[in-house]
Design a protein around this motif. Structure first.
Motif, PDB file in Angstrom:
ATOM      1  N   SER A 134       0.878  -1.119   0.015  1.00  0.00           N
ATOM      2  CA  SER A 134       0.134  -0.008   0.002  1.00  0.00           C
ATOM      3  C   SER A 134       0.875   1.222  -0.028  1.00  0.00           C
ATOM      4  CB  SER A 134      -0.837  -0.057   1.291  1.00  0.00           C
ATOM      5  OG  SER A 134      -0.443   0.293   2.417  1.00  0.00           O
ATOM      6  N   MET A 135       2.010   1.013   0.247  1.00  0.00           N
ATOM      7  CA  MET A 135       3.011   2.371   0.282  1.00  0.00           C
ATOM      8  C   MET A 135       3.638   2.491  -0.891  1.00  0.00           C
ATOM      9  SD  MET A 135       5.159   1.914   3.763  1.00  0.00           S
ATOM     10  CE  MET A 135       4.103   1.192   5.320  1.00  0.00           C
ATOM     11  N   GLY A 136       3.491   1.510  -1.848  1.00  0.00           N
ATOM     12  CA  GLY A 136       4.118   1.434  -3.208  1.00  0.00           C
ATOM     13  C   GLY A 136       5.516   0.885  -3.141  1.00  0.00           C
TER      14      GLY A 136
ATOM     15  N   ARG B  25       2.622   2.181  -8.524  1.00  0.00           N
ATOM     16  CA  ARG B  25       3.345   2.221  -6.845  1.00  0.00           C
ATOM     17  C   ARG B  25       3.552   3.801  -6.854  1.00  0.00           C
ATOM     18  NH1 ARG B  25       5.934  -2.786  -8.415  1.00  0.00           N
ATOM     19  NH2 ARG B  25       7.417  -1.931  -9.882  1.00  0.00           N
TER      20      ARG B  25
ATOM     21  N   LEU C 209       9.631   4.478   7.050  1.00  0.00           N
ATOM     22  CA  LEU C 209       9.802   3.467   5.868  1.00  0.00           C
ATOM     23  C   LEU C 209       9.417   3.992   4.562  1.00  0.00           C
ATOM     24  CD1 LEU C 209      10.384   0.435   4.878  1.00  0.00           C
ATOM     25  CD2 LEU C 209       8.120  -0.238   5.879  1.00  0.00           C
ATOM     26  N   PRO C 210       7.797   4.567   4.622  1.00  0.00           N
ATOM     27  CA  PRO C 210       7.435   4.844   3.253  1.00  0.00           C
ATOM     28  C   PRO C 210       8.471   5.991   2.554  1.00  0.00           C
ATOM     29  CG  PRO C 210       5.689   5.291   4.913  1.00  0.00           C
ATOM     30  CD  PRO C 210       7.010   5.034   5.458  1.00  0.00           C
TER      31      PRO C 210
ATOM     32  N   GLN D 150      11.991  -4.249  -2.546  1.00  0.00           N
ATOM     33  CA  GLN D 150      12.043  -3.421  -1.179  1.00  0.00           C
ATOM     34  C   GLN D 150      11.186  -4.369  -0.377  1.00  0.00           C
ATOM     35  OE1 GLN D 150      10.030   0.295  -3.091  1.00  0.00           O
ATOM     36  NE2 GLN D 150      12.300   1.346  -2.319  1.00  0.00           N
TER      37      GLN D 150
ATOM     38  N   GLU E 248      11.802   6.119   2.906  1.00  0.00           N
ATOM     39  CA  GLU E 248      12.901   5.237   2.669  1.00  0.00           C
ATOM     40  C   GLU E 248      12.752   4.760   1.220  1.00  0.00           C
ATOM     41  OE1 GLU E 248      14.190   2.391   5.281  1.00  0.00           O
ATOM     42  OE2 GLU E 248      14.047   3.658   7.119  1.00  0.00           O
ATOM     43  N   LEU E 249      11.232   4.275   1.120  1.00  0.00           N
ATOM     44  CA  LEU E 249      11.100   3.683  -0.250  1.00  0.00           C
ATOM     45  C   LEU E 249      11.049   4.505  -1.475  1.00  0.00           C
ATOM     46  CD1 LEU E 249       7.895   1.420   0.842  1.00  0.00           C
ATOM     47  CD2 LEU E 249      10.263   0.688   0.640  1.00  0.00           C
ATOM     48  N   ILE E 250      10.882   5.825  -1.254  1.00  0.00           N
ATOM     49  CA  ILE E 250      11.102   6.602  -2.259  1.00  0.00           C
ATOM     50  C   ILE E 250      12.152   7.284  -2.340  1.00  0.00           C
ATOM     51  CG2 ILE E 250       8.454   7.013  -2.579  1.00  0.00           C
ATOM     52  CD1 ILE E 250       8.505   9.505  -1.030  1.00  0.00           C
TER      53      ILE E 250
ATOM     54  N   ARG F  13       0.525   5.086  -5.407  1.00  0.00           N
ATOM     55  CA  ARG F  13       0.292   4.511  -4.010  1.00  0.00           C
ATOM     56  C   ARG F  13       0.981   5.547  -2.994  1.00  0.00           C
ATOM     57  NH1 ARG F  13       0.236  -1.946  -4.819  1.00  0.00           N
ATOM     58  NH2 ARG F  13      -1.668  -2.143  -5.263  1.00  0.00           N
ATOM     59  N   HIS F  14       2.138   6.199  -3.512  1.00  0.00           N
ATOM     60  CA  HIS F  14       2.864   6.915  -2.583  1.00  0.00           C
ATOM     61  C   HIS F  14       1.764   8.149  -2.013  1.00  0.00           C
ATOM     62  CE1 HIS F  14       6.438   4.683  -3.248  1.00  0.00           C
ATOM     63  NE2 HIS F  14       6.447   5.091  -4.407  1.00  0.00           N
TER      64      HIS F  14
END
Lengths: 217, 347
Positions: A125-127, B78, B105-106, A132, B108-110, B81-82
């Motif tokens: 849900s966070m993409g 994706r 975390l979110p 990852q 870091e993902l981007i 979804r951010h």
């Protein structure tokens, strides 16, 4: 025991360490990769490829069903091709590592199965990309299970390495077989067995300690 | 901000196929809070998972912030979804990370730079009142604190919309109320659009602007919360509301009702006042104009999004034609009446 025998045993301890550590590292690294592949390619998972999953699963099952002593002999031509000889300490690394991979893979798959599905859903849900999800969610969350898997593997490899020693790999197994068994020296047999018990105990305690430290609860 | 168009979700194929969502149309206005309510198995979870495509609708289109998610490829989805945060019933925090680690975390993902992540975490800790637990692991937190961490995490990448999947269902009433207050606060301060699903009427009543009732996979009624609570348009809506607002006759009253009034008894009436107060003026009016005496047996008044909903059970003591006139008058005032039965006169 003569001092020559003591030296021989100390050398053997070093050889056993060398065998277990090298094959352990190779087996655990490749086994984790294979275990992750088993996990993620299963139906409805983040990289679902059911056909590939069945192939990997079959390979793992075949690998695990061959007894180590047979695997070692069966792999002899491959080992000779890879390292030039199928006798000796380095040569023994090949079957040890290969035996460890599917073993680790199944244990890793089991550890990953314990990660709650909700966490993967949250990451999606966070993409998060599948990569990852693997590196930031699955592996860190399964850390305790992975350490347990590594511990079990290292202990199994201590046993396997002794078996390999009986057919020329060196290490404690070779000493126990050549001196303790063939020349009937019960003292050598006893000492080698005791050293292996201490090694297994040490690995288990280290593993337990690391698992405990990895748990934040 | 969020728009579902004819969204249908079917599980399985052929004879064993189960339709979890049937032609769902829903629009959530920017900056508003919409609650989808329904009993378990009604399709709530499927609906909210279809918004960020954790589940892909079998048919229909999903729009978030004017972008059609159902038309995007994986990579673009994706990215989209951010911009959509989500929180869950069971929080779904990473046990291996501290509160700070979870919130970051979110980002870091981007690939947000570390310094910016740390700064954003500090802001979010402040916003959610978690500053003192920043370095704790989830296992050491209470349910309410865990949900706060989840909210902070969901807000980290500045989403335009927040999806709440039964976010308070695992919490006790007090904690639920604190979390709802936080969500309302975030909604107002950040203008964040919220879509939540719940089986608790209380949640809808407390924070939602709009409610959508789901039943058997279909949305049967969508209305502003004040309207829904005072004037549900559908039978399903009325039933659901009745369960929540139930003003049931007490056991003592039921006993009297079953003994009956045998011809010369007086009616016991349940009155439902929607939108106006149960004013003493009305009571006085009924007494003075019609000579009707009301014995109030049970009563309850609820305030829902500024609208009043009153429920009352009363004995109507008077002659038959007086009672009829009074009832007719009540109907002109839009007070709903329901005769529960008759009882012997009190005295």
């Amino acid at each position: 025991m003569s001092s020559a025998m003591i030296d021989r045993i100390l050398d053997a301890v070093i050889d056993t360490f060398y065998l277990v550590i090298c094959s352990g590292v190779i087996g655990i690294v490749l086994g984790i990769m294979m275990g992750v592949a088993l996990y993620v390619t299963r139906e409805n998972r983040i990289m679902a490829l059911p056909a590939l999953n069945r192939v990997i699963s079959l390979i793992v099952n075949v690998g695990r069903s061959v007894p180590f002593i047979i695997l070692m002999l069966a792999l002899a031509p491959f080992t000779r091709w890879l390292v030039g000889s199928y006798i000796g300490t380095t040569a023994a690394l090949v079957p040890l590592s290969i035996a460890a991979i599917p073993f680790v893979a199944r244990l890793v798959e089991g550890a990953l199965n314990e990660v709650p599905h909700g966490l993967i859903e949250a990451a999606e849900s966070m993409g998060a990309t599948p990569w990852q999800i693997i590196t930031r969610v699955l592996l860190p969350e399964a850390r305790g299970g992975l350490i347990t898997a590594a511990t079990i593997t290292i202990i199994a490899l201590i046993g396997y390495s002794a078996m390999a020693g009986a057919i020329g790999a060196g290490g404690l197994g070779a000493v126990a077989y050549n001196y303790g068994y063939s020349r009937y020296n019960p003292m050598v047999m006893l000492v080698t067995v005791l050293i292996m018990v201490v090694m297994v105990q040490g690995v288990q305690m280290l593993g337990d300690f690391l698992v405990h430290r990895s748990r934040h609860r | 901000m969020i728009r579902l168009e004819n969204v249908t979700r079917v599980y399985g194929q052929g004879a064993g196929a189960v339709t979890a969502l049937k032609d769902v149309n829903l629009e959530v206005a920017p900056g508003s809070i919409t609650g989808v309510i329904g009993v378990s198995g009604a399709g709530k979870s499927t609906l909210i998972r279809c918004v960020n495509l954790l589940e892909r609708p079998t048919r229909g289109r999903v729009f978030v912030a004017d972008q059609e998610l159902t038309a995007l490829n994986k990579e673009a989805l994706r990215k989209a979804r951010h911009g959509i945060g989500m929180i869950f019933q069971h929080f779904n925090l990473l046990e291996s990370r501290t509160v700070r680690g979870n919130i970051g975390l979110p980002l870091e993902l981007i690939g947000t730079p570390r310094r910016d992540i740390d700064q954003r975490i500090d802001e979010l800790l402040e916003l959610t009142g978690l500053a003192e637990r920043a370095n704790a692991y989830p296992a050491a937190l209470s349910g309410g604190q865990k949900q706060r961490v989840a909210i902070a995490r969901a807000l980290a990448s500045n989403p335009k919309a927040l999806l709440c999947d039964e976010a308070t269902s695992a919490l006790d009433p007090q904690t639920t109320s604190a979390i709802l207050t936080l969500l309302r606060d975030i909604n107002q301060r950040l203008g964040l659009t919220i879509l939540l699903i719940t089986h608790e009427m209380e949640v809808v009543r407390t924070i939602c602007d709009q409610v959508a009732l789901i039943s058997g996979g279909a949305l049967v009624e969508t209305a502003p919360v004040g309207d829904f609570f005072t004037r549900p348009a559908t039978e399903e809506g009325r039933l659901f509301l009745n369960d929540f607002l139930q003003l049931a006759p007490s056991n003592a009253l039921l006993q009297r009702l079953s003994d009956g009034g045998a011809g010369n008894g007086v009616p016991v009436v349940r009155l439902t006042f929607r939108g106006q107060s149960l004013s003493s003026e009305l009571m006085t009016h009924l007494e003075q104009r019609f000579g009707l005496r009301l014995h109030i047996l049970q009563a309850r008044v609820e305030n829902i999004q500024g609208r009043t909903l009153g429920l009352m059970i009363a004995e109507f003591d008077g002659d038959r034609d007086i009672i009829d006139d009074a009832m007719a008058h009540l109907h002109t005032l839009d007070v709903q009446t329901e005769v529960l039965g008759h009882v012997q006169r009190h005295d």
